[in-house]
Design an enzyme around this catalytic site. Sequence first.
Site, PDB file in Angstrom:
ATOM      1  N   ASP A 287       0.819  -1.210   0.000  1.00 33.89           N
ATOM      2  CA  ASP A 287       0.000   0.000   0.000  1.00 33.89           C
ATOM      3  C   ASP A 287       0.856   1.265   0.000  1.00 33.89           C
ATOM      4  OD1 ASP A 287      -2.615  -0.571  -0.327  1.00 33.89           O
ATOM      5  OD2 ASP A 287      -3.244  -0.171   1.721  1.00 33.89           O
ATOM      6  N   ASP A 346       2.807  -9.177   9.374  1.00 31.56           N
ATOM      7  CA  ASP A 346       3.148  -7.779   9.122  1.00 31.56           C
ATOM      8  C   ASP A 346       4.557  -7.679   8.547  1.00 31.56           C
ATOM      9  OD1 ASP A 346       0.717  -6.859   9.888  1.00 31.56           O
ATOM     10  OD2 ASP A 346       1.342  -6.106  11.853  1.00 31.56           O
ATOM     11  N   ASP A 348       7.325  -6.436   9.409  1.00 33.86           N
ATOM     12  CA  ASP A 348       8.534  -6.608  10.216  1.00 33.86           C
ATOM     13  C   ASP A 348       8.611  -7.986  10.866  1.00 33.86           C
ATOM     14  OD1 ASP A 348       6.281  -5.781  11.749  1.00 33.86           O
ATOM     15  OD2 ASP A 348       7.591  -5.414  13.468  1.00 33.86           O
ATOM     16  N   ASP A 440      -8.137  -6.329  13.481  1.00 34.91           N
ATOM     17  CA  ASP A 440      -7.828  -7.664  13.980  1.00 34.91           C
ATOM     18  C   ASP A 440      -8.740  -8.054  15.140  1.00 34.91           C
ATOM     19  OD1 ASP A 440      -6.768  -5.715  15.600  1.00 34.91           O
ATOM     20  OD2 ASP A 440      -4.699  -6.408  15.447  1.00 34.91           O
TER      21      ASP A 440
END
Length: 729
Positions: A287, A346, A348, A440
């Site tokens: 994104d 995610d 990281d 979430d």
Amino acid sequence: MASSFDWWGKEGQHKGTSVVVKMENPNWDMVELQGPSEDDFLLSPDPISRRDKARNKNARQLTWVLLLKAHRAAGCLTSLATAALGLASAIRRRVASGRTDLDEDQESAVLGQPPASAESPALKSRFYSCIKVFLWVSLILLGFEVAAYFKGWHFGAAPRWQYLLMATPLGVKDAFNSLYSKWVMIRVEYLAPPLQFLANVCILLFLIQSLDRLVLCLGCFWIRLKKIKPVAKPDVSDPESGQSGYFPMVLVQIPMCNEKEVYQQSIAAVCNLEWPKSKLLIQVLDDSDDPTTQLLIKEEVQKWQHEGANIVYRHRVIRDGYKAGNLKSAMNCSYVKDYEFVAIFDSDFQPTPDFLKRTIPHFKDNKDVGLVQARWSFVNKDENLLTRLQNINLAFHFEVEQQVNGIFLNFFGFNGTAGVWRIKALEDSGGWLERTTVEDMDIAVRAHLHGWKFVFLNDVECQCELPESYEAYRKQQHRWHSGPMQLFRLCLPAIIRSKISIWKKFNMIFLFFLLRKLILPFYSFTLFCIILPMTMFVPEAQLPAWVVCYIPATMSFLNILPAPKSFPFIVPYLLFENTMSVTKFNAMISGLFQLGSAYEWVVTKKSGRSSEGDLASLVMKEPQKHQRGLSVSDIDEIMDAKPHKLKRGLSEPDLEEMKEEIRQQQERASRKKKHNRIYLKELLLAFLLLTASARSLLSAQGIHFYFLLFQGISFLLVGLDLIGEQQVE
């Protein structure tokens, strides 16, 4: 000292030696201490002579010990002095720079970006004004109380005040005493009762929340004692080698947004997952609105495609809905219907190669399991004091909260990453929704209301990063505490109408939302940052010592148990949690009343740190120049070597465009250089608490004084941004 002597009358040859003490501080000279001489150890027939020599020997030994301890004390004092000077220098530079969190929001407005603080400007202004008023009133009252103290007003609890004022009305001799006596009567009659009532309410909430934490710890202890853990179905093998096993179709998604510091390590970790390639598809959901970052990520995906990985790159032009919109868009792809499970990481996060082999089997023959969640581990937990304190919090969250709720209730909040969903559970629950910033938790609540069960694996870890700067951590906590209140407002009717049991409704409404998401930040801020300082100026309303010290210390001890190596940080942890209650309370109010900042999504800043295993593997490889982005010189070098470099997926016009974009980006970065800032709310609260601690000295309240003093210092350090990553100024 070359002559021999007997050691306590026994045979043997020994030599006296010189003891040389080297002072570490260069300002000290070397001191040579002579060791015991032969005469010190000769046995004399005269008992008195022996006693005198023994006394002389003990005196010399004591001198050596004292000199060594003096050396250590001098070294310690020197270290403390150096640290104090460094701290004072940092404070001086911070104050001289004059950069505050208000300036940060103004810079974001100039650049056309959302407020960098992720807080509603209106709420922020009101909150700041209220704290400023409290501070000025407390300073005025402190001066008033000090003057009264020297006038002889040394009183204690409320009954004593009332008795003295009623019994000696003629004792008021001058205007000051008359004014102060009226102030005391106002405190007794009008201020103390409502303040004491509010204090009692907060104490009750504090006790309920402490009881909840104690029950969770007992549940965790029971799980460890009985060695309870989810057991997966065995028989996982590789079908491509000719062996049978449970290898369903798995979709892996990596959502990211302008995170060029970490994209390589996350993509590499996911591409190395041990799973049949024919049954695994990786989606990189980019994104990013930065063209350079887009090209770098796209090139990385193409590199792994050439190496045989089944990976695709997706980019949305219209970035509606933040992460939830990104995931929702990816799930609408036509090929998703061929897959049974979806794993989310995610940007990281770095899963281990056997991640899917340890999570997917928990779905086998368990048709009601909708989610399998792994715990997080952190590659930078020892980076600074801020990351150490975060590690304590998150270790308790996973080890205690998630594990206990997963074992006994089959429900917990999805952590947004390092988890595997059954796609049917997502579809039954309505899919990803963009209505809150905690998508979430939203999908987890809706899945639980539809009867799906969750499994938490405490022994399966996925490495990631912790925010290293207070600025990044503050923004993250604002989003994590405003989102649940948005969700509570939206989900409450659905929870009440759902067909789940009364106990599950009670757990979700009271424990999951109200107690842990609303009451906790409310009483933490109100009790320790507002009511406690006020009771110093209105001593007729009191907080017991066990509320101020003993129970918070006990709760901090329980919180730190899952991270035993962090015990030296138990006091900083207690103080820092109270300091963060300001941000959490502000965020909770924003989410509860649907203020503008509750809908802002700010991506947490990453530093791109790798695990030890990643660093070891990189040693064996040729270093890549665009590990954290390309420079203009790198682009020039690539263009000079076009024949074998351009075939990696970039054309010459693309490189020219990238080169120009990087120049513009470097110019913007020079204008947007990050600095440590002064946080005004925290700084004002520091002065408020320190003022209250000074007032507590007049009443000789020992525990209250020390708590207010150290809590004020904690607010001061955080307000000056001295707790996390320090930018070069």
